[in-house]
Write a protein that holds these residues in place. Structure first.
Motif, PDB file in Angstrom:
ATOM      1  N   SER A 221       0.731  -1.383  -0.119  1.00 30.55           N
ATOM      2  CA  SER A 221      -0.043   0.042  -0.085  1.00 30.55           C
ATOM      3  C   SER A 221       0.821   1.354   0.087  1.00 30.55           C
ATOM      4  N   GLY A 222       1.870   1.372   0.565  1.00 30.02           N
ATOM      5  CA  GLY A 222       2.858   2.504   0.654  1.00 30.02           C
ATOM      6  C   GLY A 222       3.427   2.729  -0.598  1.00 30.02           C
ATOM      7  N   SER A 223       3.938   1.684  -1.249  1.00 26.02           N
ATOM      8  CA  SER A 223       4.512   1.950  -2.509  1.00 26.02           C
ATOM      9  C   SER A 223       3.662   2.431  -3.276  1.00 26.02           C
ATOM     10  N   ALA A 224       2.262   2.140  -3.257  1.00 25.99           N
ATOM     11  CA  ALA A 224       1.433   2.563  -4.374  1.00 25.99           C
ATOM     12  C   ALA A 224       1.097   3.888  -4.034  1.00 25.99           C
ATOM     13  N   LEU A 225       1.210   4.191  -2.785  1.00 27.07           N
ATOM     14  CA  LEU A 225       0.681   5.699  -2.262  1.00 27.07           C
ATOM     15  C   LEU A 225       1.915   6.508  -2.824  1.00 27.07           C
ATOM     16  N   GLN A 226       3.094   5.993  -2.684  1.00 22.76           N
ATOM     17  CA  GLN A 226       4.323   6.697  -3.229  1.00 22.76           C
ATOM     18  C   GLN A 226       4.087   7.033  -4.905  1.00 22.76           C
ATOM     19  N   ALA A 227       3.673   5.853  -5.530  1.00 28.32           N
ATOM     20  CA  ALA A 227       3.388   6.100  -6.894  1.00 28.32           C
ATOM     21  C   ALA A 227       2.304   7.221  -7.363  1.00 28.32           C
ATOM     22  N   ARG A 228       1.526   7.316  -6.507  1.00 33.53           N
ATOM     23  CA  ARG A 228       0.246   8.480  -6.430  1.00 33.53           C
ATOM     24  C   ARG A 228       0.726   9.815  -6.143  1.00 33.53           C
ATOM     25  N   ASN A 229       1.686   9.972  -4.940  1.00 34.82           N
ATOM     26  CA  ASN A 229       1.865  10.855  -4.552  1.00 34.82           C
ATOM     27  C   ASN A 229       3.453  11.587  -5.150  1.00 34.82           C
ATOM     28  N   GLY A 230       4.243  10.591  -5.527  1.00 33.92           N
ATOM     29  CA  GLY A 230       5.618  10.919  -5.593  1.00 33.92           C
ATOM     30  C   GLY A 230       6.240  10.519  -4.433  1.00 33.92           C
TER      31      GLY A 230
END
Length: 396
Positions: free
Chosen positions: A271-280
């Motif tokens: 989930s955190g990696s996905a949120l990084q992809a979303r937010n940078g």
């Protein structure tokens, strides 16, 4: 990154939903809440490093090392926090990276790794203390432990938190680009049905992890991700081998960057990696507003990573000071906002910006319904079979 029960997450959700309903987060003054090798001793009383913070730990600067070596997951700490620790205490934190618990364990088990602090997942903590690889903690040096959600303490892998303190936790599901999947994603079939994945051959990945990826296959097949019957494992192995020609690769290191850039349109992801992809990720790369995250209807994994001090660390006192620093609410909130994973620090949650809370409510954190579909990975004599399965799949 990996596992006991789910009641502790209800507290996070309650806080997040309350904050969202208020249209913002409560204000408050951020405070400090959150050696020598071998056993640690009581610190010598000395002036606090930063009296204005109210930190209960009185740091003896004469016992601090000049450097601390931190063995951590990729993209799993805000670099500015390391800089602030050095400014405050004069200790340079050197970070090396790993992408799987098994790789970390192999390096640490060999001895003389030179590392002080490591962030193993839950089941790996138990392996490490049973094998004598990590030191018992001196709780008198960790006053900021008071900020950690009590429901995240005293878990099966470290009763009493003798050896570990929670660092971050998260869930594992599917990250995808809404431009490529305008109707959303509901099932693991999107990553395992060959008729589906033929459309985006070479544009998706699975985690390079012997529990995560077989676990996803087992969930798709209707089993628990901890199922170890020969029949179920054979079906999972066959499914993964059939999927393999369509993959861009097994990837646990830069899924975030490849999703953000559009190189991947979908991926098995934390989930955190996905949120990084979303937010940078800070100055590292820009985010992609089309990235979404979902736990498939068949279910997924929940896990927690923890901070431990290696038994052969030459800087145990400094390691405790660093742990305590990371558990300060203001520091923990900054770290969670930067890396995108879920903080176990209840005081830090109150300091998160509204935009992060909104993303949690969008699906980057589990709600009550999702929690019912999540499992923790367990480890026992039977689960050693996953190593054989993964070796067979990777070697195919």
């Amino acid at each position: 990154m990996l596992k006991g029960r789910t009641r502790f997450i209800a507290l996070l959700l309650a806080v997040l939903l309350t904050l969202a309903a208020c249209g913002g987060q409560p204000t408050g003054s951020p405070g400090n809440e959150y050696g020598s090798g071998g056993a640690t001793t009581e610190p010598t009383t000395a002036p606090p490093a930063q009296p204005s913070t109210g930190d209960e730990l009185q740091v003896d600067r004469s016992r601090l090392s000049s450097e601390l070596r931190f063995f951590n997951w990729t993209d799993y700490v805000d670099p500015s926090i390391l800089e602030d620790f050095e400014k405050e205490y004069g200790v340079k934190v050197i970070v090396d990276l790993f992408d799987a618990n098994e790789d970390m364990l192999a390096k640490v088990r060999a001895g003389r790794s030179g590392y002080d602090i490591v962030t193993p997942s839950d089941y790996a903590v138990e392996i490490m203390w049973r094998d004598g690889l990590i030191a018992k903690l001196d709780k008198s040096l960790l006053p900021n432990l008071k900020n950690i959600d009590p429901d995240l303490l005293n878990k099966y892998f470290d009763p009493g938190n003798v050896y570990s303190v929670p660092y971050m936790y998260g869930i594992t599901g599917i990250a995808y680009n809404r431009q490529s999947f305008p109707n959303g994603v509901e099932s693991w079939a999107v990553l395992f049905d060959t008729a589906e994945i033929a459309r985006y051959r070479g544009q998706f990945s699975m985690l390079d992890d012997e529990r995560e990826t077989p676990g996803a296959a087992l969930k798709f097949l209707g089993y628990s991700l901890n199922e170890t019957s020969p029949e179920a494992l054979k079906k999972a192995q066959d499914l993964l081998i059939a999927q393999k020609p369509f993959l861009a690769g097994y990837n646990s290191s830069d899924v975030n960057r490849k999703l953000a850039s559009g190189e991947y349109v979908i991926a098995h992801a934390w989930s955190g990696s996905a949120l990084q992809a979303r937010n940078g990720l800070g100055d590292e790369f820009s985010g992609n507003p089309d990235i979404a995250f979902v736990i498939p209807k068949e279910g997924g994994m929940i896990w927690m990573d923890n901070m431990v001090i290696l038994a052969d660390s030459p800087n145990a006192y400094t390691a405790h000071v660093f742990m305590n620093f990371l558990m300060r609410p203001d520091i923990a909130a900054r770290n969670a906002e930067y890396i995108g994973y879920l903080s176990p620090n209840v005081e830090a949650i109150k300091l998160l910006p509204q935009e992060i809370i909104d993303l949690y409510n969008e699906g980057f954190a589990p709600n009550d319904e999702v929690l019912k579909r999540l499992e923790w990975a367990i480890r026992n004599d039977q689960t050693a079979a996953f190593t054989d399965l993964w070796t067979a799949v990777k070697g195919e």
